[in-house]
Scaffold this active site. Structure first.
Site, PDB file in Angstrom:
ATOM      1  N   GLY A   1      -0.849  19.521   4.857  1.00  0.00           N
ATOM      2  CA  GLY A   1      -0.158  18.431   5.531  1.00  0.00           C
ATOM      3  C   GLY A   1       0.761  17.685   4.578  1.00  0.00           C
ATOM      4  CB  CYS A   2       3.716  15.569   5.239  1.00  0.00           C
ATOM      5  SG  CYS A   2       3.090  14.628   6.646  1.00  0.00           S
TER       6      CYS A   2
END
Lengths: 346, 346, 346, 346
Positions: free
Chosen positions: D149-150
């Site tokens: 994920g970011c």
């Protein structure tokens, strides 16, 4: 109708004082002080005031000003108010200082964090820290009010009840704060150019920001002991607004209701502090242009910590609005006179 | 104290009406109509209204509403007001329609540009176009006010005096307008997402925007003839504000003073129209949150054209503010009651 | 591999040259000139270049630089390049001047609009106006290229084919241009502070902007006669991007297809000019970070005018990208070397 | 030249994959999958790709796609990849899943935080968590890569060395993260409209955000024990960029040099991780458009805590860039192929 003078009326905080006092029924501005724009029409410096304010900028002569007005607001760089103040002045006029000069009781702490010598330490003791919701009664009797900082107002009000009630361990407090760019002032600096701030975000003053000891002192009073916290400010690409996200370890096993009750104990009767409904978190836009502070919290049972959030408009409750609120207390006006502002959205 | 109802109170224009009427001494809102949020607390739809508005959203039943209030604001999609209106309603209540339904006198023109059938053309004739500065006396006697569009208010006020005085050739008028994104409403569309609008700019509705015939009709009255203009709207990455840059060929050899005198002839006594000092051009931020329109112009001797500029807040003078101004005229209140708002800067 | 030197590498246009040349296979920067940051690491002035550019800023000594490189880019204030240039320099090195010094053939016009004396008018004649799509063959043989302005590149490319083909009356052209704030440079000025630009829009330089005579000269060549136009720039709250909306009266009865054919005649083979599909209007975000110009138009039969729109990134095709494109032409590289940039969205 | 297919190519992460792969020398996209825009030209969905991508959107048929390409990127909502995946597919094609389906090893944890049933838990074990700097060797041999994920990429890389080296107490970690709005995707939601996000800031998913267990799992591996942290995401009015500010208690008495050495131990050879010079703090704009992560830290001796900061572009290193980096590892290309992007400033 009292007369008000503003030293530093052409900075962002000063200009917000001008905006707010236009709508005040008991006070009028008779002195628009400015170091940079003497003799220029105020409305040429702030064109939003065209046909609203016709006055010309005066100098920053606080001595002369004290003879002519009932209250002086100093929206000036650190050190200015302390360097000008004297007993005669205080006998004639009430002073609300928006700088940090009289916020910190320990002069050594002030000088260490601000890197300047304090020129009138003799007035520190009597100065009242003007966080109205907490020091209301003291403000009413003051001559000199130290108007709190923007980050500090937001940070302290967000965590105060839980420190006071012993729900959190004050030495575990970490405050991660985010501010719009008007907090940086109207000085012409490359770092504050549109293209440097827009589409960008950064932390600054990490572990060294001057609002840290101010928060520590005030929360220390609530805790009944000296405390140390972490405070990190960030610059956000928006004009106005501060959001403080605060973390602390829980000292007790508490429920949502317990914590809500603690907030209500202190804020239920406060017009300008809004504790939001469960699971609704503060947004800076919801208070923009107004004197409100929106607050809420979330207990994280997994880590035994609580996350507290507060939002305000840094130029209103974080500066000029609170200054007017203090003026209202000083002169016995309704506390919300001139501050009955509905937040503007969007 | 009169009672006001708002149909469409949860759109941006409706919510601005709510904001403005909080500060109105002669009117109170008793009906917060909404198609999407019936039975929901208004302050849950607009959290800035937390602890300010305690009401719950009602439906959009205009018939029922007409029994209960003195004035109805319809901040609704095109066609709604026309489809609901009837004579009985108009006998009971004043109506300020913020949609375009009654702005255009020629029903064929309306139906061509709006692509919908007009459901109550019988009321078009009596409806007064509520551009207060121009139609003040007619508004005072009206039952039904067609509140002007945001772009149109800005465009018409910017060029009106020069058309009326025969200084410019009305058929050479080109209006290049730029608007903040609140003008696009609160509907969930990909085109209006933050990431699509931010750091971006575009023209839209080129040669086809519906405000074109509205501007042409009103300026045509001033010109005393039918006219055709160019109007191009643009979307700008900001919340509020319209800037109209208008170009026209000069019909006469005029000086700065001549043109200034023409503007002053119509606006010198107008509180909400500010013709700025020479060479100071309007900025949208200088009127944000207020009911002002800032206007100025520049003669270009090289091309024998004049450039006229106007700026307003699309949600205030461009929508809700002008609606309140119209209400004030309808009921004989001070025209600026509830509208004495100082622009917020920054 | 050729060597390039940049005078003024720490302004926004200069830093964009640095960014673009990092990806160029045939050129390397060996001189990062800067008046303000001599001896400072370049990556401390632009931290995005950390670990990418290790060089230290040099002074702005163009004489010394000419000995060491194959091409000099001058991204400097007006007057600098003209004051430094001499014949010896031109015999050693190719020069791409990003300032306005050699854009305008008539020295009197230059001096009138720029309010400075031209220090080397003897080179004006040989300088080639570096609008690559129009002057490609001349650029290839030049020693001195006058890199066009940002507004002018956008404006000229947007209307050029219709002037050249006699479709529009060039003396009716009105260009309403909107620019992101990087066009104002990195100088520390109050007007360009975040809080002054954000949530704001204004026109500036109305009827007096210096890009006006540049556009007139170039379009005059296309028209075969001297022309006068209106040009109005506006400041928009975004970092990058120019949108030009141009209006002109039609000289002929033309269809969409006729006009499209005129654009295609000049641009069908051009990599960097994209004439969009019918009714799709340019948006600045669609070209951000790239060397593209997006163009389209709409005929307004009602007024017998045409609306033409063009969008580009002011720092790329409007400055540094076009400068690299010119360098590529000067040295016989592929014209798109280093410029094969895909626009970044969002 | 390998062939790549993208499922979900019309979301923001998908479109960034399209942008990055245009510049990749070893891979070409042959399938632009989209649920919403089947049969529409890709460049009509993302006009920045006009004349760059000529393809038409295909459906999201992963089964068919597996027959035709060498690698599939799934930039799809949670649950999609897990519901489609089977052994046959994995025997034919490499898969880089940008969703969370295979990031978390414990299926119960996944199902608890994501509130959906996992449809192919049998592949969780073999999936490699594609944080390239940490799992490089495992990625090279994988069939199925779970692209991080970011927020998690930013958070983990920022604190990893100090956990691994035992410098901080992992259970005291508090991560306060701020993200641009592209992280919220291109879905049409009121909350993500320009006017709701602009000039606003808020926390969301407080104590409940799904990236929490992902960070805990990965940092737990580094710590050698299960850990619990606090993670609070915030929405910021900018398109791109994540800034993570992390706080932790120090387990040892360390100097600046000690901590710097710990970071250098892991990142000195890493192209995409830049540990900044002392007292220079990360800014999101310095990495915009690039695959870099900028990191730095500050020891606060007063509280015995350390503040760690990391910044990345959420669509590049936080999504599509890292996906390409993983593809490069899977196929033995240079790790930075297609990722040699210079950050764009301003």
């Amino acid at each position: 109708m009292i007369k008000a003078g503003i030293i530093g009326s052409t900075g962002y905080a000063g200009s917000e004082l001008v905006r707010l006092l236009q709508g005040h029924k008991e006070a009028e501005i008779t002195w628009y002080g400015s170091r940079s724009y003497i003799d220029k029409k105020y409305s040429e410096v702030y064109q939003n005031m065209f046909q609203i304010v016709d006055d010309v900028c005066m100098d920053d002569n606080m001595e002369a000003l004290a003879e002519q007005v009932d209250v002086i607001f100093t929206a000036t760089p650190q050190g200015f108010c302390a360097s000008m103040l004297n007993e005669k002045m205080l006998e004639k006029v009430k002073i609300v200082d928006l700088s940090a000069d009289f916020r910190i009781k320990d002069v050594a702490t002030y000088e260490e964090w601000y890197k300047i010598e304090h020129k009138s330490p003799q007035f520190i003791e009597e100065a009242v820290y003007g966080l109205c919701e907490i020091n209301r009664e003291k403000v009413k009797k003051a001559r000199l009010v130290a108007n709190p900082g923007c980050y500090t107002t937001c940070s302290i009000l967000t965590v105060y009840p839980l420190v006071k009630e012993g729900i959190i361990d004050p030495n575990t407090i970490i405050i991660d704060a985010k501010s719009g760019t008007s907090g940086a002032g109207r000085g012409a600096k490359v770092d504050n150019l549109f293209c440097e701030v827009n589409e960008n975000m950064k932390a600054y003053g990490v572990a060294t920001h001057r609002h840290t000891p101010e928060i520590e002192e005030q929360l220390g009073y609530a805790a009944g002991e000296e405390i140390k916290i972490n405070f990190t400010p960030h610059l956000v690409p928006m004009n106005r607004g501060i959001l403080a996200t605060a973390y602390a370890g829980l000292k007790k096993d508490v429920s949502y209701e317990d914590v809500k009750a603690a907030y209500d104990k202190y804020y239920a009767g406060e017009k300008f502090v809004r504790v939001l409904d469960k699971d609704i978190y503060p947004q800076t836009k919801w208070v923009e242009g107004s004197n409100y502070v929106d607050i809420n919290f979330k207990i994280d049972a997994r880590t035994n910590r609580i996350i507290m959030m507060g939002a305000l408009d840094n130029l209103v409750k974080g500066a000029a609005g609170q200054a007017v609120q203090n003026m209202n207390l000083l002169f016995g006006f309704e506390e919300w006179e001139g501050l009955d502002l509905v937040p503007m959205f969007p």
